[in-house]
Write a protein that holds these residues in place. Structure first.
Motif, PDB file in Angstrom:
ATOM      1  N   VAL A 191      55.794  48.517  46.255  1.00  0.00           N
ATOM      2  CA  VAL A 191      56.550  46.805  45.309  1.00  0.00           C
ATOM      3  C   VAL A 191      56.129  45.420  45.874  1.00  0.00           C
ATOM      4  O   VAL A 191      55.550  45.151  45.303  1.00  0.00           O
ATOM      5  CB  VAL A 191      58.137  46.652  45.185  1.00  0.00           C
ATOM      6  CG1 VAL A 191      58.102  45.449  45.588  1.00  0.00           C
ATOM      7  CG2 VAL A 191      58.889  47.704  44.180  1.00  0.00           C
ATOM      8  N   TYR A 192      55.892  45.887  47.725  1.00  0.00           N
ATOM      9  CA  TYR A 192      54.911  44.678  48.205  1.00  0.00           C
ATOM     10  C   TYR A 192      53.862  44.631  48.223  1.00  0.00           C
ATOM     11  O   TYR A 192      53.338  43.423  47.725  1.00  0.00           O
ATOM     12  CB  TYR A 192      55.667  44.943  49.876  1.00  0.00           C
ATOM     13  CG  TYR A 192      56.724  44.151  50.034  1.00  0.00           C
ATOM     14  CD1 TYR A 192      58.337  43.913  49.096  1.00  0.00           C
ATOM     15  CD2 TYR A 192      57.664  44.331  51.488  1.00  0.00           C
ATOM     16  CE1 TYR A 192      58.999  43.218  49.298  1.00  0.00           C
ATOM     17  CE2 TYR A 192      58.885  44.131  51.870  1.00  0.00           C
ATOM     18  CZ  TYR A 192      59.192  42.694  50.140  1.00  0.00           C
ATOM     19  OH  TYR A 192      60.406  43.121  51.281  1.00  0.00           O
ATOM     20  N   PRO A 193      52.878  45.715  47.487  1.00  0.00           N
ATOM     21  CA  PRO A 193      51.585  45.932  48.025  1.00  0.00           C
ATOM     22  C   PRO A 193      51.469  45.303  47.179  1.00  0.00           C
ATOM     23  O   PRO A 193      50.116  44.542  46.425  1.00  0.00           O
ATOM     24  CB  PRO A 193      50.855  46.879  48.512  1.00  0.00           C
ATOM     25  CG  PRO A 193      51.843  47.718  48.873  1.00  0.00           C
ATOM     26  CD  PRO A 193      53.756  46.954  48.905  1.00  0.00           C
ATOM     27  N   PRO A 215      45.094  46.693  52.488  1.00  0.00           N
ATOM     28  CA  PRO A 215      43.344  46.244  52.773  1.00  0.00           C
ATOM     29  C   PRO A 215      42.489  47.165  51.479  1.00  0.00           C
ATOM     30  O   PRO A 215      41.492  46.286  52.049  1.00  0.00           O
ATOM     31  CB  PRO A 215      42.777  45.842  54.793  1.00  0.00           C
ATOM     32  CG  PRO A 215      43.730  46.898  54.822  1.00  0.00           C
ATOM     33  CD  PRO A 215      45.570  46.945  53.645  1.00  0.00           C
ATOM     34  N   ALA A 216      42.443  48.353  52.069  1.00  0.00           N
ATOM     35  CA  ALA A 216      41.356  48.636  51.509  1.00  0.00           C
ATOM     36  C   ALA A 216      41.010  48.466  49.843  1.00  0.00           C
ATOM     37  O   ALA A 216      39.865  48.789  48.838  1.00  0.00           O
ATOM     38  CB  ALA A 216      41.870  50.637  51.923  1.00  0.00           C
ATOM     39  N   LYS A 217      42.723  48.534  48.890  1.00  0.00           N
ATOM     40  CA  LYS A 217      42.925  48.316  47.578  1.00  0.00           C
ATOM     41  C   LYS A 217      42.824  47.100  47.519  1.00  0.00           C
ATOM     42  O   LYS A 217      41.946  46.393  46.140  1.00  0.00           O
ATOM     43  CB  LYS A 217      44.049  48.832  47.456  1.00  0.00           C
ATOM     44  CG  LYS A 217      43.726  48.449  45.639  1.00  0.00           C
ATOM     45  CD  LYS A 217      45.376  49.382  44.932  1.00  0.00           C
ATOM     46  CE  LYS A 217      45.730  48.835  43.601  1.00  0.00           C
ATOM     47  NZ  LYS A 217      46.548  49.746  43.317  1.00  0.00           N
ATOM     48  N   TYR A 218      43.189  45.534  48.563  1.00  0.00           N
ATOM     49  CA  TYR A 218      42.708  44.378  48.485  1.00  0.00           C
ATOM     50  C   TYR A 218      41.901  44.023  49.039  1.00  0.00           C
ATOM     51  O   TYR A 218      41.792  42.732  48.972  1.00  0.00           O
ATOM     52  CB  TYR A 218      43.724  43.898  48.076  1.00  0.00           C
ATOM     53  CG  TYR A 218      45.009  44.226  46.583  1.00  0.00           C
ATOM     54  CD1 TYR A 218      44.511  44.138  45.198  1.00  0.00           C
ATOM     55  CD2 TYR A 218      45.766  45.528  47.849  1.00  0.00           C
ATOM     56  CE1 TYR A 218      45.589  44.428  44.603  1.00  0.00           C
ATOM     57  CE2 TYR A 218      46.915  45.844  46.120  1.00  0.00           C
ATOM     58  CZ  TYR A 218      47.016  45.328  44.775  1.00  0.00           C
ATOM     59  OH  TYR A 218      47.154  46.059  43.318  1.00  0.00           O
ATOM     60  N   GLY A 219      41.150  44.798  49.638  1.00  0.00           N
ATOM     61  CA  GLY A 219      39.779  43.698  51.131  1.00  0.00           C
ATOM     62  C   GLY A 219      38.947  42.910  50.113  1.00  0.00           C
ATOM     63  O   GLY A 219      38.921  41.666  50.549  1.00  0.00           O
ATOM     64  N   LYS A 220      39.008  43.470  49.099  1.00  0.00           N
ATOM     65  CA  LYS A 220      36.830  43.075  48.583  1.00  0.00           C
ATOM     66  C   LYS A 220      37.559  41.578  47.997  1.00  0.00           C
ATOM     67  O   LYS A 220      36.657  40.912  47.717  1.00  0.00           O
ATOM     68  CB  LYS A 220      36.606  44.343  47.176  1.00  0.00           C
ATOM     69  CG  LYS A 220      37.554  44.544  46.452  1.00  0.00           C
ATOM     70  CD  LYS A 220      37.122  45.406  45.382  1.00  0.00           C
ATOM     71  CE  LYS A 220      37.873  46.120  43.669  1.00  0.00           C
ATOM     72  NZ  LYS A 220      39.106  45.913  44.898  1.00  0.00           N
TER      73      LYS A 220
END
Length: 362
Positions: A191-193, A215-220
């Motif tokens: 939920v939070y991510p 961060p691996a998913k949204y870091g870019k």
């Protein structure tokens, strides 16, 4: 990370309606009596026919993997639940005797009229270096430090450890809840991510593998995590006061605390078996995720003196009372100190930290 709390992070827990109270709405709240049991002696032995129901899935797995589960000197029903919301509801239904939880559920239970006690406490030997949570930051939120939180939308889960941590983070930064917008969301699963990645909130406490995955998913796109610098590690065994008021149930719970403490040490000293048996086979995580959780988990500290634990609990109570408009109370009434030395004595000589202090005030 305390193992009992890690189970809460990994489980998909539904928040019970009794705990979904807004920060300002106290109209339905009452307080528990918190019966003093200090003068009531617990029997030295437990009747083997005594049965208790335990909600501690992680410890159940540890006892199975270590070969200890069949040695429990009482009857047990295992309940596949843990954490404040689920256990509170089960306590109210008289369907549970023991639960794994952080420190916040017992506080909220008191404020909602549920009389409970804490009978075991575990911490980590280096809680600030290896936190349970980090603060996830949404892409484009413009937050690089805690000082940047003013005016931001922050995910908030009342009645759970994450919600209290948010209030403590704000206090550290010199803010109150009025300086930000708290967005009430359950802190379960992804939920939070998802809320961070979708721009529903600007910040949210992330725990477990989400610290790595987010961060691996949204870091870019600019998604990241930042440290909060606070200790966030308390983990407890939590019980209804009615259960420890029953002499034979109290004796069974005392025995379980012994096995719980040994299981904590077994988990810490058998990382390969734990990764494969719990994270991979039981939780369905990848081996890489399991290795990450073990690496960042720290080591258990099971104190034989709860003085610092009670002091930390008092600070949390006072902060929550101030920010939610509820009445503060003495943290000592939440602890059944008849059990204070049980866990530490069970692991004495194993190399586990059983010192008096937990580093209160971090």
């Amino acid at each position: 990370m305390p193992r009992a709390l890690r189970a809460v992070l990994l489980a998909s827990v539904l928040i019970g309606p009794v705990l979904l109270t807004g920060c300002a709405d106290n109209s339905a709240a009452t307080t528990a009596s918190s019966k003093d049991l200090s003068a009531v002696e617990i029997p030295k032995t437990v009747d083997p026919d005594t049965e208790i129901t335990i909600g501690s899935p992680e410890i159940e797995v540890a006892l199975k993997l270590s070969g200890q589960i069949d040695k429990l000197p009482f009857k047990v029903k295992w309940a596949n639940l843990s954490g404040g919301p689920q256990c509170s509801e089960a306590f109210r239904a008289n369907a549970l005797d023991v639960c794994s939880a952080a420190e916040i559920p017992s506080i909220h239970a008191h404020w909602t009229g549920l009389d409970t006690k804490l009978v075991a406490a575990a911490f980590r030997t280096d809680p600030v270096k290896n936190p349970i949570y980090e603060l996830g930051i949404a892409p484009g939120a413009g937050i690089d430090s805690l000082a940047d939180l003013r005016g931001k939308r922050i995910a908030y889960s009342p009645g759970q450890a994450q919600g209290a941590l948010v209030l403590r983070i704000l206090a550290k930064a010199g803010f109150t809840k009025d300086d930000v917008k708290l967005v009430e969301l359950p802190s379960t699963g992804d939920v939070y991510p998802t809320a961070l990645g979708g721009g529903q909130v600007d910040a949210a406490p992330l725990g477990g593998v989400n610290i790595k995955r987010y961060p691996a998913k949204y870091g870019k796109d600019g998604g990241k995590t930042i440290p909060h610098g606070l200790r966030d590690d308390p983990s407890h065994l939590w019980v209804p006061t009615a259960s420890v008021s029953d002499p034979q149930k109290a004796a069974a719970i005392r025995e379980f605390v012994t096995y719980w403490a040994r299981a904590e040490v077994w988990i810490d000293t058998h990382p390969e078996e734990w990764i494969e048996g719990y994270y991979v086979k039981d939780q369905g995580l990848s081996r890489e995720d399991g290795e990450y959780l073990v690496k960042t988990g720290g080591h258990p500290a099971i104190p034989g003196d709860w003085k610092d634990a009670i002091a930390d609990q008092q600070k949390t109570i006072d902060l929550l009372a101030k920010e939610t408009g509820k009445e503060s109370f003495d943290a000592k009434i939440l602890f059944d100190r008849r059990f204070e030395k049980v866990g530490a004595e069970a692991v004495s000589g194993t190399g586990a930290d059983t010192g008096a202090g937990t580093g209160a005030g971090s």
